[in-house]
Design a protein around this motif. Sequence first.
Motif, PDB file in Angstrom:
ATOM      1  N   LEU A  75       0.837  -1.190   0.000  1.00 37.80           N
ATOM      2  CA  LEU A  75       0.000   0.000   0.000  1.00 37.80           C
ATOM      3  C   LEU A  75       0.879   1.249   0.000  1.00 37.80           C
ATOM      4  O   LEU A  75       1.608   1.514   0.952  1.00 37.80           O
ATOM      5  CB  LEU A  75      -0.915  -0.007   1.232  1.00 37.80           C
ATOM      6  CG  LEU A  75      -1.936   1.131   1.362  1.00 37.80           C
ATOM      7  CD1 LEU A  75      -2.900   1.126   0.183  1.00 37.80           C
ATOM      8  CD2 LEU A  75      -2.706   0.995   2.675  1.00 37.80           C
ATOM      9  N   ILE A  76       0.806   1.992  -1.086  1.00 39.42           N
ATOM     10  CA  ILE A  76       1.592   3.232  -1.223  1.00 39.42           C
ATOM     11  C   ILE A  76       0.695   4.407  -0.823  1.00 39.42           C
ATOM     12  O   ILE A  76      -0.326   4.661  -1.470  1.00 39.42           O
ATOM     13  CB  ILE A  76       2.080   3.416  -2.666  1.00 39.42           C
ATOM     14  CG1 ILE A  76       2.873   2.188  -3.127  1.00 39.42           C
ATOM     15  CG2 ILE A  76       2.934   4.673  -2.784  1.00 39.42           C
ATOM     16  CD1 ILE A  76       3.174   2.193  -4.614  1.00 39.42           C
ATOM     17  N   ILE A  77       1.053   5.087   0.252  1.00 39.93           N
ATOM     18  CA  ILE A  77       0.215   6.171   0.765  1.00 39.93           C
ATOM     19  C   ILE A  77       0.913   7.518   0.581  1.00 39.93           C
ATOM     20  O   ILE A  77       2.080   7.678   0.943  1.00 39.93           O
ATOM     21  CB  ILE A  77      -0.121   5.964   2.256  1.00 39.93           C
ATOM     22  CG1 ILE A  77      -0.939   4.684   2.447  1.00 39.93           C
ATOM     23  CG2 ILE A  77      -0.883   7.159   2.804  1.00 39.93           C
ATOM     24  CD1 ILE A  77      -1.268   4.383   3.892  1.00 39.93           C
ATOM     25  N   GLN A  78       0.187   8.451   0.017  1.00 39.96           N
ATOM     26  CA  GLN A  78       0.607   9.846  -0.010  1.00 39.96           C
ATOM     27  C   GLN A  78      -0.380  10.621   0.864  1.00 39.96           C
ATOM     28  O   GLN A  78      -1.593  10.512   0.662  1.00 39.96           O
ATOM     29  CB  GLN A  78       0.594  10.400  -1.433  1.00 39.96           C
ATOM     30  CG  GLN A  78       1.623   9.761  -2.358  1.00 39.96           C
ATOM     31  CD  GLN A  78       1.571  10.328  -3.769  1.00 39.96           C
ATOM     32  OE1 GLN A  78       0.714  11.148  -4.083  1.00 39.96           O
ATOM     33  NE2 GLN A  78       2.476   9.886  -4.619  1.00 39.96           N
ATOM     34  N   SER A  79       0.120  11.345   1.832  1.00 38.87           N
ATOM     35  CA  SER A  79      -0.782  12.001   2.788  1.00 38.87           C
ATOM     36  C   SER A  79      -0.517  13.489   2.897  1.00 38.87           C
ATOM     37  O   SER A  79       0.624  13.956   2.758  1.00 38.87           O
ATOM     38  CB  SER A  79      -0.652  11.354   4.169  1.00 38.87           C
ATOM     39  OG  SER A  79       0.661  11.501   4.679  1.00 38.87           O
ATOM     40  N   GLU A  80      -1.601  14.209   3.129  1.00 36.47           N
ATOM     41  CA  GLU A  80      -1.553  15.643   3.426  1.00 36.47           C
ATOM     42  C   GLU A  80      -2.480  15.856   4.626  1.00 36.47           C
ATOM     43  O   GLU A  80      -3.691  15.970   4.473  1.00 36.47           O
ATOM     44  CB  GLU A  80      -2.025  16.469   2.226  1.00 36.47           C
ATOM     45  CG  GLU A  80      -1.162  16.330   0.979  1.00 36.47           C
ATOM     46  CD  GLU A  80      -1.696  17.140  -0.192  1.00 36.47           C
ATOM     47  OE1 GLU A  80      -2.533  18.041   0.045  1.00 36.47           O
ATOM     48  OE2 GLU A  80      -1.300  16.864  -1.337  1.00 36.47           O
ATOM     49  N   ILE A  81      -1.884  15.874   5.799  1.00 35.65           N
ATOM     50  CA  ILE A  81      -2.660  15.938   7.036  1.00 35.65           C
ATOM     51  C   ILE A  81      -2.459  17.310   7.689  1.00 35.65           C
ATOM     52  O   ILE A  81      -1.347  17.646   8.120  1.00 35.65           O
ATOM     53  CB  ILE A  81      -2.240  14.827   8.027  1.00 35.65           C
ATOM     54  CG1 ILE A  81      -2.242  13.462   7.329  1.00 35.65           C
ATOM     55  CG2 ILE A  81      -3.158  14.830   9.246  1.00 35.65           C
ATOM     56  CD1 ILE A  81      -3.567  13.043   6.788  1.00 35.65           C
ATOM     57  N   GLU A  82      -3.516  18.071   7.744  1.00 39.16           N
ATOM     58  CA  GLU A  82      -3.451  19.372   8.417  1.00 39.16           C
ATOM     59  C   GLU A  82      -3.368  19.147   9.921  1.00 39.16           C
ATOM     60  O   GLU A  82      -4.084  18.302  10.479  1.00 39.16           O
ATOM     61  CB  GLU A  82      -4.696  20.177   8.070  1.00 39.16           C
ATOM     62  CG  GLU A  82      -4.703  21.595   8.609  1.00 39.16           C
ATOM     63  CD  GLU A  82      -5.940  22.360   8.175  1.00 39.16           C
ATOM     64  OE1 GLU A  82      -6.502  23.101   9.016  1.00 39.16           O
ATOM     65  OE2 GLU A  82      -6.355  22.215   7.004  1.00 39.16           O
ATOM     66  N   ASP A  83      -2.492  19.871  10.579  1.00 39.79           N
ATOM     67  CA  ASP A  83      -2.290  19.698  12.016  1.00 39.79           C
ATOM     68  C   ASP A  83      -3.387  20.382  12.835  1.00 39.79           C
ATOM     69  O   ASP A  83      -4.085  21.275  12.356  1.00 39.79           O
ATOM     70  CB  ASP A  83      -0.924  20.257  12.432  1.00 39.79           C
ATOM     71  CG  ASP A  83       0.239  19.438  11.886  1.00 39.79           C
ATOM     72  OD1 ASP A  83       0.082  18.209  11.748  1.00 39.79           O
ATOM     73  OD2 ASP A  83       1.294  20.034  11.598  1.00 39.79           O
ATOM     74  N   ASN A  84      -3.499  19.910  14.078  1.00 46.33           N
ATOM     75  CA  ASN A  84      -4.332  20.553  15.091  1.00 46.33           C
ATOM     76  C   ASN A  84      -5.819  20.598  14.718  1.00 46.33           C
ATOM     77  O   ASN A  84      -6.507  21.590  14.973  1.00 46.33           O
ATOM     78  CB  ASN A  84      -3.825  21.977  15.371  1.00 46.33           C
ATOM     79  CG  ASN A  84      -2.371  21.986  15.822  1.00 46.33           C
ATOM     80  OD1 ASN A  84      -1.960  21.154  16.629  1.00 46.33           O
ATOM     81  ND2 ASN A  84      -1.591  22.913  15.298  1.00 46.33           N
ATOM     82  N   ILE A  85      -6.309  19.507  14.141  1.00 46.84           N
ATOM     83  CA  ILE A  85      -7.750  19.389  13.911  1.00 46.84           C
ATOM     84  C   ILE A  85      -8.325  18.513  15.012  1.00 46.84           C
ATOM     85  O   ILE A  85      -7.941  17.350  15.163  1.00 46.84           O
ATOM     86  CB  ILE A  85      -8.053  18.785  12.533  1.00 46.84           C
ATOM     87  CG1 ILE A  85      -7.555  19.706  11.419  1.00 46.84           C
ATOM     88  CG2 ILE A  85      -9.548  18.523  12.372  1.00 46.84           C
ATOM     89  CD1 ILE A  85      -7.822  19.196  10.017  1.00 46.84           C
TER      90      ILE A  85
END
Length: 226
Positions: free
Chosen positions: A102-112
Amino acid sequence: QRAASTARVQRKLIATFGHDLGNPLQSITMSAALLRPQSPRDTDLKRNIVAAGKKLERLLAHMRDLNQMQAGNHISVHPVPTDLSTLVKGVLESEEALYPELIIQSEIEDNIDAMVDAERYTEVIAHMLNNASQQSKSDCPTVVKLHRHEDSSVLTISSQIDPLSPEQLARLFQPIGDDTDVGDQSGLAMGLYICAAIVQAHEGSVGAEQADGAIIFCLTLPAMPS
């Protein structure tokens, strides 16, 4: 009356089966976690055992939830203030370890932050990623994004798969019916049906759409004020 009696017996058998199977399954996964690999092959075998155990645990949990819902009960959640950003990052790390393909590309905004039952919401994300590991075209990444939009948190999970028909897409979050082909991609519906119920129990919403050869799942939850 006969149909009602049969349904009660079936629900009782399913509940008993789920409970009795849980103990040996837990022993297998705990024993696998304690193994000390001596070679790359041992490492692969351990990872496969753990991944298979996790998948069985999820299937059992879905079966128990579906059994309860068919009995007229709602999904039970116990939300508490949760750092959703940290939760999602942790799930992604765990799933990448379980499924190296599983190849994951992530964009996780902090402090949600959100009111979330962490265990149940983890089930939802893990199931979506597990689906992606099975259905995604090889060497194509699964893209995971978490961001805040107005007073909501929005989590999207997209992966490249073979196109679904409009009918398949429309019934992704519906329970499997008598006319469902279990060999069809829509056979994923049982798990997705439970996932939708969990999200709705959090007063959120879930949907799916297709675009540019990808299927995109969108999970929206009320976010806590920043």
